[in-house]
Design a protein around this motif. Structure first.
Motif, mmCIF file in Angstrom:
data_model
loop_
_atom_site.group_PDB
_atom_site.id
_atom_site.type_symbol
_atom_site.label_atom_id
_atom_site.label_comp_id
_atom_site.label_asym_id
_atom_site.label_seq_id
_atom_site.Cartn_x
_atom_site.Cartn_y
_atom_site.Cartn_z
ATOM 1 N N GLN A 90 0.821 -1.213 0.000
ATOM 2 C CA GLN A 90 0.000 0.000 0.000
ATOM 3 C C GLN A 90 0.857 1.267 0.000
ATOM 4 O O GLN A 90 0.335 2.373 0.076
ATOM 5 C CB GLN A 90 -0.925 0.001 1.220
ATOM 6 C CG GLN A 90 -1.955 -1.102 1.196
ATOM 7 C CD GLN A 90 -2.711 -1.231 2.509
ATOM 8 O OE1 GLN A 90 -2.476 -0.489 3.471
ATOM 9 N NE2 GLN A 90 -3.618 -2.192 2.559
ATOM 10 N N GLY A 91 2.170 1.108 -0.039
ATOM 11 C CA GLY A 91 3.060 2.255 -0.144
ATOM 12 C C GLY A 91 3.744 2.684 1.144
ATOM 13 O O GLY A 91 4.440 3.695 1.163
ATOM 14 N N ARG A 93 6.588 2.751 3.720
ATOM 15 C CA ARG A 93 8.034 2.472 3.663
ATOM 16 C C ARG A 93 8.457 1.816 4.973
ATOM 17 O O ARG A 93 8.361 2.422 6.047
ATOM 18 C CB ARG A 93 8.809 3.772 3.447
ATOM 19 C CG ARG A 93 10.304 3.572 3.261
ATOM 20 C CD ARG A 93 10.966 4.913 2.952
ATOM 21 N NE ARG A 93 12.293 4.754 2.425
ATOM 22 C CZ ARG A 93 13.417 4.978 3.120
ATOM 23 N NH1 ARG A 93 13.347 5.367 4.373
ATOM 24 N NH2 ARG A 93 14.590 4.819 2.546
#
Length: 196
Positions: A90-91, A93
């Protein structure tokens, strides 16, 4: 004099009862960290799968990052890998900080990097790989500097490399919404104000 003898133990009992009662309503995962609102400690450690690559605090600047302390020996860490992998998709990090178990040279034990690399590859292939990269902390120097008490633990680090939140325990669908709010506030450049 007799009244004093009666009231001293009663007062001690009441104080002890209040102390124990406060423990019943506290969150064991939420404990203060001396490093909150301070920069990530300076370090230079190898990347687990590419040990010639040195990772430092500078690698955490520029993007909001979850620094997840984990190990293949930790069942709770293994259980959270699938959910963390979903977050990465989902992005979010996520960087791993591998918690190396101590070895006892008196018993002929030695740190075996190739064996550890294979164990990590196997585990991440099986459970999911949420990590952009993994920092290996053989001497546990960064682990100690961060005040880690066990695994898993996760630090939310802002774009300037400042530790803004410390979460003890696994990240799962139940507790992620609170961490997600913090992560998103930092992503948007908003000032995150920790709740007391």
């Amino acid at each position: 004099m007799r009244k004093t003898v009666f009231y001293v133990p009663l007062a001690a009992f009441l104080l002890l009862s209040l102390f124990l009662l406060s423990g019943l309503f506290s969150d064991p995962r939420d404990h203060g960290s001396a490093l909150l609102e301070k920069p990530l400690p300076a370090f230079s450690l190898p990347e687990l799968q590419q040990p010639n690559r040195q990772i430092s605090a500078a690698d955490f600047r520029g993007e909001v990052t979850l620094l997840n302390v984990w190990g293949v020996w930790c069942p709770t860490c293994n259980a959270e890998l699938g959910f963390l992998t979903t977050l990465r998709q989902q992005g979010v990090r996520i960087v791993g900080l591998y918690y190396v178990q101590p070895v006892d040279s008196a018993f002929g034990e030695k740190f075996d990097l190739p064996a550890l690399q294979q164990q990590v590859r196997d585990k991440l292939a099986e459970q999911g790989d949420p990590y952009l990269f993994n920092v290996v902390d053989e001497q546990r120097s960064l682990i100690f500097d961060l005040g880690v008490t066990g695994a898993p633990e996760t630090f939310v680090i802002d774009r300037q490399g400042v530790i803004r939140h410390h979460h003890v325990g696994d990240i799962n669908p139940q507790n992620w919404p609170q961490l997600q709010r913090i992560y998103q506030q930092l992503q948007q450049g908003a000032d995150y104000v920790p709740t007391p």
